[in-house]
Motif scaffolding. Structure first.
Motif, PDB file in Angstrom:
ATOM      1  N   UNK A 509     124.325  12.004 -62.746  1.00 57.53           N
ATOM      2  CA  UNK A 509     125.300  13.097 -62.769  1.00 57.53           C
ATOM      3  C   UNK A 509     124.933  14.132 -63.839  1.00 57.53           C
ATOM      4  N   UNK A 510     124.547  13.637 -64.989  1.00 60.00           N
ATOM      5  CA  UNK A 510     124.193  14.538 -66.083  1.00 60.00           C
ATOM      6  C   UNK A 510     122.921  15.310 -65.780  1.00 60.00           C
ATOM      7  N   UNK A 511     121.934  14.618 -65.207  1.00 63.79           N
ATOM      8  CA  UNK A 511     120.665  15.285 -64.910  1.00 63.79           C
ATOM      9  C   UNK A 511     120.846  16.359 -63.830  1.00 63.79           C
ATOM     10  N   UNK A 512     121.645  16.060 -62.818  1.00 66.02           N
ATOM     11  CA  UNK A 512     121.899  17.046 -61.765  1.00 66.02           C
ATOM     12  C   UNK A 512     122.674  18.244 -62.310  1.00 66.02           C
ATOM     13  N   UNK A 513     123.575  18.016 -63.238  1.00 63.52           N
ATOM     14  CA  UNK A 513     124.272  19.127 -63.875  1.00 63.52           C
ATOM     15  C   UNK A 513     123.308  20.008 -64.649  1.00 63.52           C
ATOM     16  N   UNK A 514     122.360  19.373 -65.314  1.00 62.23           N
ATOM     17  CA  UNK A 514     121.345  20.132 -66.040  1.00 62.23           C
ATOM     18  C   UNK A 514     120.554  21.029 -65.089  1.00 62.23           C
ATOM     19  N   UNK A 515     120.093  20.451 -63.995  1.00 59.08           N
ATOM     20  CA  UNK A 515     119.299  21.225 -63.037  1.00 59.08           C
ATOM     21  C   UNK A 515     120.126  22.367 -62.442  1.00 59.08           C
ATOM     22  N   UNK A 516     121.371  22.080 -62.120  1.00 58.39           N
ATOM     23  CA  UNK A 516     122.237  23.106 -61.542  1.00 58.39           C
ATOM     24  C   UNK A 516     122.424  24.276 -62.511  1.00 58.39           C
ATOM     25  N   UNK A 517     122.681  23.968 -63.788  1.00 60.55           N
ATOM     26  CA  UNK A 517     122.909  25.028 -64.769  1.00 60.55           C
ATOM     27  C   UNK A 517     121.661  25.881 -64.976  1.00 60.55           C
ATOM     28  N   UNK A 518     120.507  25.237 -65.039  1.00 60.08           N
ATOM     29  CA  UNK A 518     119.264  26.001 -65.228  1.00 60.08           C
ATOM     30  C   UNK A 518     118.985  26.870 -64.003  1.00 60.08           C
ATOM     31  N   UNK A 519     119.173  26.308 -62.804  1.00 62.19           N
ATOM     32  CA  UNK A 519     118.976  27.093 -61.582  1.00 62.19           C
ATOM     33  C   UNK A 519     119.954  28.266 -61.522  1.00 62.19           C
ATOM     34  N   UNK A 520     121.198  27.995 -61.916  1.00 61.30           N
ATOM     35  CA  UNK A 520     122.221  29.041 -61.901  1.00 61.30           C
ATOM     36  C   UNK A 520     121.851  30.169 -62.860  1.00 61.30           C
ATOM     37  N   UNK A 521     121.333  29.815 -64.028  1.00 58.91           N
ATOM     38  CA  UNK A 521     120.921  30.839 -64.998  1.00 58.91           C
ATOM     39  C   UNK A 521     119.746  31.654 -64.470  1.00 58.91           C
ATOM     40  N   UNK A 522     118.841  31.002 -63.740  1.00 58.21           N
ATOM     41  CA  UNK A 522     117.669  31.712 -63.225  1.00 58.21           C
ATOM     42  C   UNK A 522     118.011  32.654 -62.074  1.00 58.21           C
ATOM     43  N   UNK A 523     119.112  32.390 -61.379  1.00 54.93           N
ATOM     44  CA  UNK A 523     119.505  33.299 -60.285  1.00 54.93           C
ATOM     45  C   UNK A 523     120.099  34.603 -60.808  1.00 54.93           C
TER      46      UNK A 523
END
Length: 542
Positions: A509-523
Motif C-alpha cells: 500500500x505504501x509503495x503504490x502510494x509512493x508511485x502514484x504521488x510521483x506519477x501525479x507530480x510528473x503529470x
C-alpha cells in the motif's frame, strides 16, 4: 540478581573446571608435544558440550517458569552467553591442535611461545565463578581486559611469522603456525564476551565493554546522590541504545543515557546544542558527554511527557487534538524564528534513489522494469524517480528553516501538564526545506502497524489535520509550490519507509502510494507546479 538455580550453578562450575582442564592440556601440549596429550583434548569434546546444553536448558526452563522481569531475563540470557563462550574456548582449543598437527617442522611454530598466552586465558576462566557469585563488576572487567593482552601477544606473533615467510621455504608450516595463533586470539575475544555478559547481569541491562565504561564515566559526572539503576528504553535503527537512569527508591527517571557510534553521538550532541542556541527549551539539556575509542555516550536531561506515538495509539481524542494543536503552534513559531531567505532544495528523489537498494533487499517484489499494457507504456520505478529528480531540482523552497531532520512521531514529546512540546533524537537537524519534516511526520503516522479501525481513522485524520496546519503556514509565507514538493517528499517517505515494514500488504500500500504521488507530480506541466493540488484525503485513507 536472584540466586542461581542449583542446576545452573553446578553445571557452570563443572564447565569452568572442564575448560580449564582442556586449556591446561593445551598448555602441556605446547610444553611437551605428544599425540597422547592431543588425544585427551579431542576425547573431552562431548562433555563440555553436554554441560553447556544443560545450562541452556535450565535457563530456558527458568525463563518459562519464573516472573519475567527484565532483570531476570537479562541475567538468564547472559548466563547462556557465558556458557556458549566457554564452550567456544573448548572448540578453539581443538582448532589449535588441528592446525598444529599439520605442521611438518614443529620447531617452526616455536611452541614455547604459547604457554604464557594460554595462562592468560586460564586466568580469565578462573575468575568467572567468583565474578558471578559476588556480582563483582571490577572482576568481570579484569576478565575482559585480558582480551587486549591476548591480542597484543597475537600481533607480535603475526609479525614474527609473516617476516619469516619472506625468508624460508616452509611457508605452509608458518601459515599453520599463524592459524594456531589466530585461534588463541579468538579465545581473548570470547573472554571479553563473557566479561560483558557478567557486567550485564550485575547492572541489569545488556552492555558491551564500550558502553559500560561510557556509563561509568557519565555517572561520575552526574552530580547527584542516591542509588540508581539503568533500564532500557529503546534501540535506534542507527545502532544507538537509549536507557533511563532511574532512582531505585522513588522510581523517578533522573536522566537518559544514549550511546553508540562516535560520529552519530557527536552529531546528536551538536544537534542538541544547536537547538538550545537557536530555540531554547525545545531540546533536552546535555548533562554529560563521554567518548572512548570509536564510541561515545551522552547523559541527557529527562523530559516528562508522552511521545506522539503513545498519544496517537493510547490516549483519548481530546488529548490527541490538544497535542497536535500545540505541535502546530510550536512548529510555526520555530519556522518563523529560524526562517532565512536562502532557497532550499528538498532533494527527496535523490534520497529515495540512495535507499532503493535497502527497500529491494526487504521487498524484492517491488523491483520492476519498463513494461507495456495494451499499448500504454509503464515506466520502471527507477525511471520515475530520475524524471522526478530533474523536476524537483527546478522547484526549490523560497526559504530555509531549521528542521528536526528525523521528524518521526516517536521523536516528539508532549507534556500535557505544561502543554509543551519537546524534540529528541536531533542528530539530523539542519537548515533545509520544512517539507522534509512535514512528509516524515505524516508517513510515520501512516506506517503505524495498527489494524483497529477507529485508531486507523484517527491516524488518517491526524495526518490530514497536520497537513492543513503546514499548508496554512505555506500560504502565509507565499510558498506556492508547497503541495508539489510535499507530493515528492511523501513519495520518498512512503517508499523508503517500506524497508522497516515486514507486513507485505501494508508495505505494498505504501509503495503504490509512493508511485502514484510521483506519477501525479510528473503529470503536472513544467512551470505549473504552483497550481498542483495534493490529493491528501485520497492518500491518507485505508
Amino acid at each position: 540478581m536472584t540466586s542461581l538455580p542449583k542446576s545452573i550453578q553446578e553445571n557452570l562450575h563443572f564447565l569452568c573446571a572442564e575448560i580449564d582442564g582442556q586449556l591446561q592440556q593445551l598448555e602441556a601440549f605446547f610444553s611437551v608435544p605428544s599425540a597422547g596429550t592431543a588425544r585427551r583434548i579431542f576425547d573431552r569434546a562431548g562433555y563440555a558440550h553436554n554441560l553447556t546444553t544443560r545450562i541452556h536448558s535450565a535457563c530456558i526452563r527458568r525463563l518459562t517458569n519464573t516472573r519475567k522481569t527484565e532483570r531476570n531475563q537479562i541475567a538468564l540470557r547472559s548466563l547462556e552467553f557465558i556458557a556458549t563462550d566457554l564452550l567456544r574456548l573448548a572448540n578453539l582449543n581443538r582448532q589449535c591442535l588441528r592446525h598444529a598437527e599439520r605442521i611438518e617442522h614443529f620447531e617452526i611454530l616455536v611452541p614455547e611461545r604459547y604457554p604464557p598466552i594460554i595462562q592468560r586465558v586460564r586466568a580469565g576462566v578462573a575468575k568467572v565463578e567468583a565474578a558471578l557469585s559476588s556480582n563483582d563488576s571490577a572482576r568481570a572487567v579484569q576478565i575482559g581486559q585480558l582480551n587486549r593482552k591476548v591480542a597484543n601477544d597475537y600481533n607480535k606473533l603475526f609479525k614474527i611469522y609473516t617476516n619469516e615467510m619472506r625468508a624460508t621455504t616452509h611457508t605452509a608450516d608458518l601459515a599453520h603456525s599463524l592459524l594456531v595463533a589466530s585461534e588463541i586470539q579468538r579465545m581473548g575475544t570470547s573472554l571479553q564476551t563473557i566479561s560483558e555478559a557478567l557486567i550485564s547481569i550485575n547492572i541489569g541491562q545488556a552492555v558491551n565493554f564500550e558502553r559500560y565504561f561510557a556509563l561509568q564515566g557519565l555517572m561520575a559526572d552526574f552530580e547527584t546522590n542516591g542509588d540508581y539503576h539503568i533500564e532500557a528504553i529503546a534501540e535506534t535503527r542507527s545502532g544507538s541504545a537509549i536507557s533511563a537512569i532511574t532512582d531505585s527508591n522513588s522510581h523517578n527517571v533522573a536522566a537518559v543515557f544514549k550511546d553508540g557510534e562516535k560520529r552519530k553521538v557527536k552529531e546528536e550532541r551538536a544537534g542538541v546544542k544547536s537547538w538550545n542556541s537557536i530555540y531554547p527549551g525545545l531540546a533536552p539539556k546535555i548533562l554529560s558527554y563521554q567518548k572512548r575509542n570509536q564510541s561515545a555516550a551522552l547523559l541527557i536531561e529527562h523530559l516528562p511527557g508522552l511521545t506522539f506515538e503513545q498519544i496517537v495509539l493510547n490516549e483519548p481524542d481530546d488529548l490527541c487534538a490538544k497535542a497536535l494543536k500545540q505541535l502546530g503552534t510550536t512548529l510555526k513559531d520555530v519556522w518563523r524564528q529560524t526562517k532565512t531567505d536562502e532557497f532550499a532544495e528538498l532533494g527527496s528523489m535523490q534520497q529515495l534513489s540512495k535507499r532503493l537498494d535497502e527497500v529491494y533487499r526487504v521487498h524484492p517484489e517491488f523491483r520492476s522494469t519498463r513494461s507495456n499494457l495494451a499499448g500504454f507504456e509503464i515506466p520502471a520505478f527507477e525511471d520515475l524517480i530520475e524524471s522526478a529528480r530533474e523536476r524537483e531540482a527546478a522547484v526549490s523552497a523560497p526559504f530555509s528553516v531549521y528542521i528536526h531532520g528525523d521528524f518521526n512521531i516517536d521523536n516528539i514529546i508532549y507534556d500535557p501538564g505544561e502543554n509543551r512540546i519537546n524534540f529528541i533524537d536531533l542528530h539530523r537537524s539542519r537548515y533545509m526545506d520544512y517539507v522534509q519534516d512535514v512528509s516524515v511526520f505524516m508517513v510515520s503516522n501512516y506506517r503505524l502497524q495498527v489494524l483497529d479501525a477507529p485508531v486507523r481513522r484517527r491516524i488518517m485524520k491526524l495526518s490530514y489535520d497536520f497537513y492543513q496546519i503546514a499548508r496554512r503556514f505555506a500560504r502565509k509565507q507565499n510558498d506556492e509550490t508547497f503541495d508539489y514538493r510535499l507530493a515528492l517528499g511523501l513519495g520518498r517517505s512512503f517508499a523508503s519507509s517500506t524497508r522497516f515494514i515486514f507486513d507485505k500488504s501494508q508495505a505494498r500500500k505504501m509503495f503504490l502510494r509512493s508511485r502514484y504521488l510521483i506519477e501525479r507530480a510528473l503529470t503536472c506541466k513544467t512551470g505549473q507546479e504552483h497550481k498542483f493540488k495534493l490529493p491528501v484525503k485520497e492518500i491518507f485513507v485505508d
